[in-house]
Design a protein around this motif. Sequence first.
Motif, PDB file in Angstrom:
ATOM      1  N   GLY A  12      -9.991  49.246  34.178  1.00 43.49           N
ATOM      2  CA  GLY A  12     -10.521  50.353  33.367  1.00 43.49           C
ATOM      3  C   GLY A  12     -10.292  51.656  34.129  1.00 43.49           C
ATOM      4  N   ILE A  13     -11.354  52.431  34.302  1.00 42.58           N
ATOM      5  CA  ILE A  13     -11.232  53.690  35.052  1.00 42.58           C
ATOM      6  C   ILE A  13     -11.238  53.464  36.571  1.00 42.58           C
ATOM      7  CG2 ILE A  13     -12.265  55.123  33.238  1.00 42.58           C
ATOM      8  CD1 ILE A  13     -14.924  54.992  34.894  1.00 42.58           C
ATOM      9  N   GLY A  14     -11.426  52.205  36.986  1.00 42.78           N
ATOM     10  CA  GLY A  14     -11.551  51.895  38.411  1.00 42.78           C
ATOM     11  C   GLY A  14     -10.422  52.435  39.274  1.00 42.78           C
ATOM     12  N   PRO A  15      -9.151  52.142  38.912  1.00 43.75           N
ATOM     13  CA  PRO A  15      -8.055  52.614  39.766  1.00 43.75           C
ATOM     14  C   PRO A  15      -8.042  54.140  39.925  1.00 43.75           C
ATOM     15  CG  PRO A  15      -7.284  50.911  38.271  1.00 43.75           C
ATOM     16  CD  PRO A  15      -8.695  51.238  37.851  1.00 43.75           C
ATOM     17  N   GLU A  16      -8.421  54.865  38.880  1.00 42.06           N
ATOM     18  CA  GLU A  16      -8.390  56.342  38.969  1.00 42.06           C
ATOM     19  C   GLU A  16      -9.483  56.861  39.902  1.00 42.06           C
ATOM     20  OE1 GLU A  16      -8.173  57.902  34.780  1.00 42.06           O
ATOM     21  OE2 GLU A  16      -7.846  55.789  34.379  1.00 42.06           O
ATOM     22  N   VAL A  17     -10.708  56.356  39.726  1.00 41.85           N
ATOM     23  CA  VAL A  17     -11.793  56.861  40.588  1.00 41.85           C
ATOM     24  C   VAL A  17     -11.620  56.363  42.032  1.00 41.85           C
ATOM     25  CG1 VAL A  17     -13.493  57.313  38.772  1.00 41.85           C
ATOM     26  CG2 VAL A  17     -13.396  55.029  39.786  1.00 41.85           C
ATOM     27  N   SER A  18     -11.021  55.168  42.182  1.00 42.46           N
ATOM     28  CA  SER A  18     -10.777  54.650  43.540  1.00 42.46           C
ATOM     29  C   SER A  18      -9.730  55.493  44.249  1.00 42.46           C
ATOM     30  CB  SER A  18     -10.296  53.197  43.490  1.00 42.46           C
ATOM     31  OG  SER A  18     -11.278  52.385  42.918  1.00 42.46           O
ATOM     32  N   GLU A  19      -8.686  55.884  43.516  1.00 40.24           N
ATOM     33  CA  GLU A  19      -7.636  56.717  44.104  1.00 40.24           C
ATOM     34  C   GLU A  19      -8.229  58.074  44.534  1.00 40.24           C
ATOM     35  OE1 GLU A  19      -4.729  56.274  45.140  1.00 40.24           O
ATOM     36  OE2 GLU A  19      -4.044  58.346  45.395  1.00 40.24           O
ATOM     37  N   ALA A  20      -9.093  58.622  43.681  1.00 40.55           N
ATOM     38  CA  ALA A  20      -9.737  59.897  44.016  1.00 40.55           C
ATOM     39  C   ALA A  20     -10.562  59.748  45.299  1.00 40.55           C
ATOM     40  CB  ALA A  20     -10.632  60.347  42.862  1.00 40.55           C
ATOM     41  N   MET A  21     -11.336  58.653  45.383  1.00 40.78           N
ATOM     42  CA  MET A  21     -12.172  58.402  46.570  1.00 40.78           C
ATOM     43  C   MET A  21     -11.298  58.249  47.818  1.00 40.78           C
ATOM     44  SD  MET A  21     -13.074  55.775  48.764  1.00 40.78           S
ATOM     45  CE  MET A  21     -12.339  54.396  47.890  1.00 40.78           C
ATOM     46  N   ARG A  22     -10.231  57.476  47.656  1.00 40.17           N
ATOM     47  CA  ARG A  22      -9.352  57.220  48.807  1.00 40.17           C
ATOM     48  C   ARG A  22      -8.756  58.528  49.340  1.00 40.17           C
ATOM     49  NH1 ARG A  22      -4.636  52.646  48.846  1.00 40.17           N
ATOM     50  NH2 ARG A  22      -3.421  53.464  50.549  1.00 40.17           N
ATOM     51  N   ARG A  23      -8.313  59.397  48.431  1.00 40.92           N
ATOM     52  CA  ARG A  23      -7.744  60.670  48.872  1.00 40.92           C
ATOM     53  C   ARG A  23      -8.772  61.500  49.648  1.00 40.92           C
ATOM     54  NH1 ARG A  23      -4.376  63.505  43.979  1.00 40.92           N
ATOM     55  NH2 ARG A  23      -3.180  61.691  43.336  1.00 40.92           N
ATOM     56  N   VAL A  24     -10.011  61.518  49.124  1.00 43.44           N
ATOM     57  CA  VAL A  24     -11.052  62.326  49.785  1.00 43.44           C
ATOM     58  C   VAL A  24     -11.379  61.742  51.164  1.00 43.44           C
ATOM     59  CG1 VAL A  24     -13.469  63.079  49.659  1.00 43.44           C
ATOM     60  CG2 VAL A  24     -12.015  63.181  47.610  1.00 43.44           C
ATOM     61  N   VAL A  25     -11.547  60.412  51.220  1.00 40.41           N
ATOM     62  CA  VAL A  25     -11.886  59.793  52.515  1.00 40.41           C
ATOM     63  C   VAL A  25     -10.733  60.002  53.501  1.00 40.41           C
ATOM     64  CG1 VAL A  25     -12.359  57.600  53.688  1.00 40.41           C
ATOM     65  CG2 VAL A  25     -13.533  58.146  51.544  1.00 40.41           C
ATOM     66  N   ASP A  26      -9.495  59.867  53.027  1.00 38.56           N
ATOM     67  CA  ASP A  26      -8.341  60.111  53.910  1.00 38.56           C
ATOM     68  C   ASP A  26      -8.361  61.553  54.434  1.00 38.56           C
ATOM     69  OD1 ASP A  26      -7.399  57.552  53.703  1.00 38.56           O
ATOM     70  OD2 ASP A  26      -5.858  57.994  52.207  1.00 38.56           O
ATOM     71  N   ALA A  27      -8.758  62.472  53.562  1.00 37.42           N
ATOM     72  CA  ALA A  27      -8.737  63.889  53.950  1.00 37.42           C
ATOM     73  C   ALA A  27      -9.774  64.217  55.032  1.00 37.42           C
ATOM     74  CB  ALA A  27      -8.970  64.777  52.726  1.00 37.42           C
ATOM     75  N   THR A  28     -10.760  63.328  55.225  1.00 32.20           N
ATOM     76  CA  THR A  28     -11.733  63.588  56.301  1.00 32.20           C
ATOM     77  C   THR A  28     -11.102  63.367  57.669  1.00 32.20           C
ATOM     78  OG1 THR A  28     -12.545  61.306  56.425  1.00 32.20           O
ATOM     79  CG2 THR A  28     -13.700  62.789  54.890  1.00 32.20           C
ATOM     80  N   GLY A  29      -9.967  62.629  57.688  1.00 34.62           N
ATOM     81  CA  GLY A  29      -9.262  62.411  58.941  1.00 34.62           C
ATOM     82  C   GLY A  29      -9.830  61.284  59.794  1.00 34.62           C
ATOM     83  N   VAL A  30     -10.746  60.467  59.252  1.00 34.86           N
ATOM     84  CA  VAL A  30     -11.302  59.394  60.085  1.00 34.86           C
ATOM     85  C   VAL A  30     -10.317  58.231  60.247  1.00 34.86           C
ATOM     86  CG1 VAL A  30     -13.719  59.917  59.564  1.00 34.86           C
ATOM     87  CG2 VAL A  30     -12.515  58.202  58.207  1.00 34.86           C
ATOM     88  N   GLY A  31      -9.273  58.204  59.432  1.00 35.29           N
ATOM     89  CA  GLY A  31      -8.216  57.209  59.629  1.00 35.29           C
ATOM     90  C   GLY A  31      -8.594  55.799  59.214  1.00 35.29           C
ATOM     91  N   ILE A  32      -9.180  55.657  58.025  1.00 37.97           N
ATOM     92  CA  ILE A  32      -9.468  54.319  57.488  1.00 37.97           C
ATOM     93  C   ILE A  32      -8.142  53.632  57.133  1.00 37.97           C
ATOM     94  CG2 ILE A  32     -10.493  53.068  55.510  1.00 37.97           C
ATOM     95  CD1 ILE A  32     -12.690  54.280  57.190  1.00 37.97           C
ATOM     96  N   GLU A  33      -8.018  52.358  57.528  1.00 39.91           N
ATOM     97  CA  GLU A  33      -6.871  51.549  57.080  1.00 39.91           C
ATOM     98  C   GLU A  33      -7.321  50.802  55.826  1.00 39.91           C
ATOM     99  OE1 GLU A  33      -3.883  50.848  58.902  1.00 39.91           O
ATOM    100  OE2 GLU A  33      -4.429  52.414  60.341  1.00 39.91           O
ATOM    101  N   TRP A  34      -6.635  51.003  54.725  1.00 37.90           N
ATOM    102  CA  TRP A  34      -7.059  50.379  53.463  1.00 37.90           C
ATOM    103  C   TRP A  34      -6.312  49.070  53.243  1.00 37.90           C
ATOM    104  CZ3 TRP A  34     -11.108  52.936  51.581  1.00 37.90           C
ATOM    105  CH2 TRP A  34     -11.221  54.315  51.844  1.00 37.90           C
ATOM    106  N   GLU A  35      -7.055  48.009  52.999  1.00 36.92           N
ATOM    107  CA  GLU A  35      -6.427  46.740  52.636  1.00 36.92           C
ATOM    108  C   GLU A  35      -6.698  46.553  51.139  1.00 36.92           C
ATOM    109  OE1 GLU A  35      -6.880  43.719  55.817  1.00 36.92           O
ATOM    110  OE2 GLU A  35      -7.462  42.418  54.161  1.00 36.92           O
ATOM    111  N   VAL A  36      -5.704  46.821  50.313  1.00 41.29           N
ATOM    112  CA  VAL A  36      -5.927  46.826  48.861  1.00 41.29           C
ATOM    113  C   VAL A  36      -5.865  45.401  48.318  1.00 41.29           C
ATOM    114  CG1 VAL A  36      -5.081  47.682  46.637  1.00 41.29           C
ATOM    115  CG2 VAL A  36      -5.004  49.167  48.662  1.00 41.29           C
ATOM    116  N   GLN A  37      -6.873  45.037  47.550  1.00 40.54           N
ATOM    117  CA  GLN A  37      -6.960  43.706  46.953  1.00 40.54           C
ATOM    118  C   GLN A  37      -7.284  43.840  45.478  1.00 40.54           C
ATOM    119  OE1 GLN A  37      -6.335  40.911  48.487  1.00 40.54           O
ATOM    120  NE2 GLN A  37      -6.450  41.465  50.654  1.00 40.54           N
TER     121      GLN A  37
END
Length: 339
Positions: A12-37
């Motif tokens: 549903g809307i999951g992939p869109e809101v997840s992508e938005a979250m991922r971009r924001v978290v990446d932009a903090t610079g903490v360097g999360i490694e995402w394992e997409v499942q």
Amino acid sequence: MGQTVTLIPGDGIGPEVSEAMRRVVDATGVGIEWEVQEAGAAVVEEYGTPLPEHVLESIRRNKVGIKGPITTPIGKGFRSVNVAIRKALDLYANVRPAKTIPGVSSRYEDVDLVIVRENTEGMYAGIEHDVIPGEAAEAVRIITRHATDRVVRFAFEYARANGRKLVTAVHKANIMKLTDGLFLRRAEAVATEYPDIAFNDRIVDNMCMQLVQRPHEYDVLVLPNLFGDIVSDLCSGLVGGLGVTPGANIGAEIAVFEPVHGSAPKYTGQNKVNPTATIRSGALMLRFLGYIDAADRVERAVSEVIAAGDAVTYDLKPTRDDPTAVGTLEMADAIIAAL
Ligand code: NAD
């Protein structure tokens, strides 16, 4: 190397809101490694189940996951993947803060509630059967001392750690004397271990009315599974709706973060819905991982963008068809710019 986190985009809307979250978290610079499942209806053909074992294994390995919503067929089909994840990983406390965000129009100002929902049993035990197909069906509601004690203890520990003053146990012990009776008695017993935190209880129907009329009188609520689900959506409604309320499923060693809202299928692929709930779930995750500064920055950036009121999605505009509303990813971009 940063922390590895399992990311389930959902459907549903999951992939869109997840992508938005991922971009924001990446932009903090903490360097999360995402394992997409992937999980949900889309993987059933390939794996024979909407929740393949390797998805659970990934979360067990990483200890932390974040997910978009996953559609559950209504009244038929496979059981909820969301509930299955919580149960399989024993994520016994579902924490849903409902706090007023300046700039979001709602009935009240300064609402600040935390809903702690028991996440593994109750009406969600999944024990249902037909007595006479098409005529009568039964569900079994399970309440145990073990699950009640740990979720109530969680609520008190949360209250203590977060400077909160009151825990309210919510139940229907007047009618369901055995199940909710046990929940209430155990809540009262656990409360005696926390003399520094006030405790009271409310019957769930009265609780709903009081939350609508006097939400400021409450602080941390602890509830059995189904009541927690319903009351947390009610509390979302008090602070601006499902688009803004984050959530966390917490176990002894593992945590999975997700927005309170579902997959809103009618908005799929339209880049329309509010990413705030999932981005704030990302902030809860950052805080849980110890990235306090990054979590604070995300929260502040979200608040700033919402308070400014320009780069926000349709649900945060004065009218639903406001032509100045922006899309999901544009709102995320504005939050990144504010970071
Ligand atoms: P929903 O939360 O998906 O949507 C209800 C309404 O809330 C939407 O129509 C929309 O108006 C609004 N809304 C939800 N998210 C929003 C957002 N991000 N921005 C703006 N508005 C938003 O609830 P539903 O329609 O009852 O359920 C749809 C599906 O989601 C069902 O299959 C249900 O089982 C599933 N669900 C999944 C989860 C989960 O993954 N944890 C939670 C709840 C529901």
